[in-house]
Design a protein around this motif. Structure first.
Motif, PDB file in Angstrom:
ATOM      1  N   ILE A 187       0.839  -1.207   0.000  1.00  0.00           N
ATOM      2  CA  ILE A 187       0.000   0.000   0.000  1.00  0.00           C
ATOM      3  C   ILE A 187       0.871   1.254   0.000  1.00  0.00           C
ATOM      4  CG2 ILE A 187      -1.654   1.335   1.358  1.00  0.00           C
ATOM      5  CD1 ILE A 187      -2.944  -1.027   0.013  1.00  0.00           C
ATOM      6  N   SER A 188       1.963   1.222   0.770  1.00  0.00           N
ATOM      7  CA  SER A 188       2.872   2.362   0.840  1.00  0.00           C
ATOM      8  C   SER A 188       3.440   2.696  -0.540  1.00  0.00           C
ATOM      9  CB  SER A 188       4.014   2.071   1.821  1.00  0.00           C
ATOM     10  OG  SER A 188       4.977   3.106   1.803  1.00  0.00           O
ATOM     11  N   LYS A 189       3.884   1.688  -1.282  1.00  0.00           N
ATOM     12  CA  LYS A 189       4.448   1.911  -2.616  1.00  0.00           C
ATOM     13  C   LYS A 189       3.389   2.448  -3.577  1.00  0.00           C
ATOM     14  CE  LYS A 189       8.306  -1.334  -2.396  1.00  0.00           C
ATOM     15  NZ  LYS A 189       8.965  -2.520  -3.005  1.00  0.00           N
ATOM     16  N   LEU A 190       2.181   1.911  -3.481  1.00  0.00           N
ATOM     17  CA  LEU A 190       1.096   2.385  -4.350  1.00  0.00           C
ATOM     18  C   LEU A 190       0.730   3.841  -4.050  1.00  0.00           C
ATOM     19  CD1 LEU A 190      -1.274  -0.720  -4.377  1.00  0.00           C
ATOM     20  CD2 LEU A 190       0.233   0.052  -6.202  1.00  0.00           C
ATOM     21  N   ALA A 191       0.918   4.255  -2.792  1.00  0.00           N
ATOM     22  CA  ALA A 191       0.559   5.611  -2.382  1.00  0.00           C
ATOM     23  C   ALA A 191       1.726   6.584  -2.466  1.00  0.00           C
ATOM     24  CB  ALA A 191       0.006   5.582  -0.966  1.00  0.00           C
ATOM     25  N   GLY A 192       2.836   6.158  -3.072  1.00  0.00           N
ATOM     26  CA  GLY A 192       3.979   7.060  -3.213  1.00  0.00           C
ATOM     27  C   GLY A 192       4.954   6.983  -2.065  1.00  0.00           C
ATOM     28  N   ASN A 193       5.070   5.780  -1.461  1.00  0.00           N
ATOM     29  CA  ASN A 193       6.024   5.528  -0.371  1.00  0.00           C
ATOM     30  C   ASN A 193       5.735   6.344   0.890  1.00  0.00           C
ATOM     31  OD1 ASN A 193       7.643   3.610  -1.830  1.00  0.00           O
ATOM     32  ND2 ASN A 193       8.540   5.322  -2.955  1.00  0.00           N
ATOM     33  N   VAL A 194       4.460   6.610   1.145  1.00  0.00           N
ATOM     34  CA  VAL A 194       4.092   7.270   2.401  1.00  0.00           C
ATOM     35  C   VAL A 194       4.064   6.215   3.510  1.00  0.00           C
ATOM     36  CG1 VAL A 194       2.697   8.969   1.188  1.00  0.00           C
ATOM     37  CG2 VAL A 194       1.596   6.909   2.079  1.00  0.00           C
ATOM     38  N   PRO A 195       4.274   6.610   4.772  1.00  0.00           N
ATOM     39  CA  PRO A 195       4.168   5.637   5.877  1.00  0.00           C
ATOM     40  C   PRO A 195       2.746   5.079   5.979  1.00  0.00           C
ATOM     41  CG  PRO A 195       5.310   7.636   6.582  1.00  0.00           C
ATOM     42  CD  PRO A 195       4.730   7.936   5.233  1.00  0.00           C
ATOM     43  N   SER A 235      -8.574  12.942   7.060  1.00  0.00           N
ATOM     44  CA  SER A 235      -8.471  13.851   8.200  1.00  0.00           C
ATOM     45  C   SER A 235      -7.153  14.620   8.069  1.00  0.00           C
ATOM     46  CB  SER A 235      -8.513  13.079   9.517  1.00  0.00           C
ATOM     47  OG  SER A 235      -8.363  13.955  10.620  1.00  0.00           O
ATOM     48  N   GLY A 236      -7.261  15.904   7.768  1.00  0.00           N
ATOM     49  CA  GLY A 236      -6.055  16.675   7.505  1.00  0.00           C
ATOM     50  C   GLY A 236      -5.389  16.164   6.241  1.00  0.00           C
ATOM     51  N   ALA A 237      -4.130  15.728   6.363  1.00  0.00           N
ATOM     52  CA  ALA A 237      -3.408  15.177   5.212  1.00  0.00           C
ATOM     53  C   ALA A 237      -3.414  13.660   5.209  1.00  0.00           C
ATOM     54  CB  ALA A 237      -1.970  15.684   5.218  1.00  0.00           C
ATOM     55  N   ASP A 238      -4.030  13.051   6.216  1.00  0.00           N
ATOM     56  CA  ASP A 238      -3.969  11.598   6.370  1.00  0.00           C
ATOM     57  C   ASP A 238      -5.232  10.922   5.839  1.00  0.00           C
ATOM     58  OD1 ASP A 238      -1.551  12.015   7.592  1.00  0.00           O
ATOM     59  OD2 ASP A 238      -2.397  12.037   9.609  1.00  0.00           O
ATOM     60  N   ILE A 252      -7.983  -1.332  10.200  1.00  0.00           N
ATOM     61  CA  ILE A 252      -7.850   0.019   9.645  1.00  0.00           C
ATOM     62  C   ILE A 252      -6.458   0.174   9.057  1.00  0.00           C
ATOM     63  CG2 ILE A 252      -7.877   2.495  10.155  1.00  0.00           C
ATOM     64  CD1 ILE A 252      -9.595   1.778  12.644  1.00  0.00           C
ATOM     65  N   LEU A 253      -6.395   0.818   7.886  1.00  0.00           N
ATOM     66  CA  LEU A 253      -5.120   1.235   7.313  1.00  0.00           C
ATOM     67  C   LEU A 253      -5.010   2.747   7.461  1.00  0.00           C
ATOM     68  CD1 LEU A 253      -4.908  -0.838   4.010  1.00  0.00           C
ATOM     69  CD2 LEU A 253      -3.521  -1.138   6.055  1.00  0.00           C
ATOM     70  N   SER A 254      -3.904   3.208   8.020  1.00  0.00           N
ATOM     71  CA  SER A 254      -3.657   4.635   8.177  1.00  0.00           C
ATOM     72  C   SER A 254      -2.508   5.031   7.253  1.00  0.00           C
ATOM     73  CB  SER A 254      -3.303   4.950   9.634  1.00  0.00           C
ATOM     74  OG  SER A 254      -2.836   6.276   9.756  1.00  0.00           O
ATOM     75  N   LEU A 255      -2.757   5.971   6.325  1.00  0.00           N
ATOM     76  CA  LEU A 255      -1.766   6.402   5.344  1.00  0.00           C
ATOM     77  C   LEU A 255      -1.401   7.861   5.619  1.00  0.00           C
ATOM     78  CD1 LEU A 255      -3.472   4.035   3.993  1.00  0.00           C
ATOM     79  CD2 LEU A 255      -2.670   4.958   1.825  1.00  0.00           C
ATOM     80  N   THR A 256      -0.207   8.088   6.113  1.00  0.00           N
ATOM     81  CA  THR A 256       0.234   9.433   6.476  1.00  0.00           C
ATOM     82  C   THR A 256       0.532  10.262   5.221  1.00  0.00           C
ATOM     83  OG1 THR A 256       1.222   8.557   8.489  1.00  0.00           O
ATOM     84  CG2 THR A 256       1.908  10.764   7.804  1.00  0.00           C
ATOM     85  N   GLY A 257      -0.219  11.343   5.031  1.00  0.00           N
ATOM     86  CA  GLY A 257       0.028  12.245   3.914  1.00  0.00           C
ATOM     87  C   GLY A 257      -0.695  11.888   2.630  1.00  0.00           C
ATOM     88  N   ALA A 258      -1.379  10.741   2.582  1.00  0.00           N
ATOM     89  CA  ALA A 258      -2.027  10.309   1.342  1.00  0.00           C
ATOM     90  C   ALA A 258      -3.355  11.016   1.083  1.00  0.00           C
ATOM     91  CB  ALA A 258      -2.246   8.796   1.360  1.00  0.00           C
ATOM     92  N   GLY A 259      -3.849  11.777   2.070  1.00  0.00           N
ATOM     93  CA  GLY A 259      -5.126  12.467   1.890  1.00  0.00           C
ATOM     94  C   GLY A 259      -5.031  13.673   0.972  1.00  0.00           C
ATOM     95  N   ARG A 260      -3.804  14.052   0.578  1.00  0.00           N
ATOM     96  CA  ARG A 260      -3.650  15.218  -0.292  1.00  0.00           C
ATOM     97  C   ARG A 260      -3.908  14.877  -1.761  1.00  0.00           C
ATOM     98  NH1 ARG A 260       1.325  15.413   2.659  1.00  0.00           N
ATOM     99  NH2 ARG A 260       1.313  16.960   4.326  1.00  0.00           N
ATOM    100  N   GLY A 261      -3.811  13.598  -2.117  1.00  0.00           N
ATOM    101  CA  GLY A 261      -3.900  13.202  -3.521  1.00  0.00           C
ATOM    102  C   GLY A 261      -5.311  12.858  -3.966  1.00  0.00           C
ATOM    103  N   ASP A 262      -5.374  12.137  -5.088  1.00  0.00           N
ATOM    104  CA  ASP A 262      -6.648  11.696  -5.659  1.00  0.00           C
ATOM    105  C   ASP A 262      -7.059  10.400  -4.957  1.00  0.00           C
ATOM    106  OD1 ASP A 262      -8.787  10.877  -7.159  1.00  0.00           O
ATOM    107  OD2 ASP A 262      -7.830  11.172  -9.103  1.00  0.00           O
ATOM    108  N   VAL A 263      -7.860  10.543  -3.913  1.00  0.00           N
ATOM    109  CA  VAL A 263      -8.201   9.390  -3.065  1.00  0.00           C
ATOM    110  C   VAL A 263      -8.973   8.308  -3.828  1.00  0.00           C
ATOM    111  CG1 VAL A 263      -9.505   8.661  -1.023  1.00  0.00           C
ATOM    112  CG2 VAL A 263      -8.080  10.712  -0.937  1.00  0.00           C
ATOM    113  N   PRO A 264     -10.019   8.647  -4.612  1.00  0.00           N
ATOM    114  CA  PRO A 264     -10.737   7.585  -5.340  1.00  0.00           C
ATOM    115  C   PRO A 264      -9.828   6.783  -6.267  1.00  0.00           C
ATOM    116  CG  PRO A 264     -12.023   9.605  -5.349  1.00  0.00           C
ATOM    117  CD  PRO A 264     -10.680   9.955  -4.788  1.00  0.00           C
TER     118      PRO A 264
END
Length: 308
Positions: A187-195, A235-238, A252-264
């Protein structure tokens, strides 16, 4: 298309005669009495046609045309000259330096036809130049599309392989830590290596895609939102993704910083991996329920034995 014509001749009476002739033609005209003056006009103006006298003191017409072609290769070049210069002019025509020539004294009808043909040739050159530019842009766009397509195919191939590896690990009965850490890493790699942090509500354990990074705390507010909406929450950037079995929250999966992109779009790319993690948590829940049932049966048997 409006056309602009430059006439270059060192004889003032020739320029005046040409000026009178061109006055009612609709062409915009410039007149230069020397090659130097003519070259300055060529540098400043967008010309359709350049008409130059052959014999001039500073440089002859062919030399002027060669210099003009370096500045403006698109405008059509014509030499105005007497019969004695025909051999030199024909050599320049055959060499591609000039389009045609007009002899002195000229016939007005012939001069106008030659200028009209030259303007038509200029229009063709402009169209060809535009078409070549358009073709170049389309080729560059096609090249970029192919490169992007290749990257997309490579990325999609990696996604499929990663999903299959995760599924194989689940089928082999690999432990919870390996499964959820592997899923978090994909998931991290798919989301751009975010934690990425994976939380199992079945076991109560948490796992991370990046060693040494402390997990993000999931507050009660986020947890309530996930339970109520059963959809991803930003929530915020997450980004928080619920791992569901029907309407039950298993993890639950928590993706730090992934909320800034195209979520769908991101959720769409993660679909196979998310399905694999949900499958594992469902199995884990089922195994836990089975263990509880078996323990209850064992206790009932022990109580029955004690009673007898």
């Amino acid at each position: 298309m409006d056309h602009t014509i430059l006439f270059v001749d060192d004889e003032e009476n020739i320029l005046k005669a040409l000026g009178r002739l061109m006055r009612k033609t609709g062409y915009t005209c410039f007149f230069a009495s020397s090659a130097k003056e003519g070259l300055e006009i060529i540098k400043k103006e967008r010309l359709s046609v350049v008409v130059s006298d052959m014999r001039m003191p500073e440089m002859n017409g062919v030399e002027l045309v060669r210099a003009a072609n370096e500045i403006d290769p698109v405008s059509v070049k014509i030499i105005l000259s007497g019969y004695s210069d025909i051999d030199d002019i024909m050599s320049a025509v055959n060499g591609g330096h000039i389009h045609s020539y007009i002899t002195k004294p000229w016939r007005e009808a012939d001069l106008m036809i030659t200028l009209m043909n030259a303007c038509e040739m200029y229009e063709r050159r402009i169209r060809e130049k535009e078409m070549l530019q358009e073709l170049k842009e389309k080729n560059e766009a096609l090249k970029e599309l192919n490169e992007n397509l290749e990257k997309i195919v490579q990325a999609r191939t990696w996604e499929i392989k990663a999903s299959n590896l995760l599924l194989n690990s689940i089928l082999k009965g690999t432990g919870e830590q390996d499964i959820l850490e592997q899923g978090a890493l994909i998931i991290s790699k798919l989301a751009g290596n975010v934690p990425v942090f994976a939380y199992s509500l079945v076991s109560g354990n948490s796992f991370t895609s990046q060693k040494g990074v402390p997990p993000v705390e999931i507050g009660e507010k986020i947890l309530d939102q996930l339970k109520k909406s059963l959809k991803a929450v930003v929530s915020g950037a997450d980004l928080y993704i619920p791992l569901l079995k029907r309407d039950r929250l298993l993890g639950i999966l928590s993706l730090t910083g992934a909320g800034r992109g195209d979520v769908p779009a991101l959720l769409h790319r993660m679909a196979n991996v998310l399905s694999g993690i949900r499958l594992y948590l469902s199995q884990q829940e089922l195994v836990g329920s089975s263990s509880e049932i078996i323990s209850s049966i064992d206790m009932m048997i022990e109580e029955a034995d004690a009673a007898t």
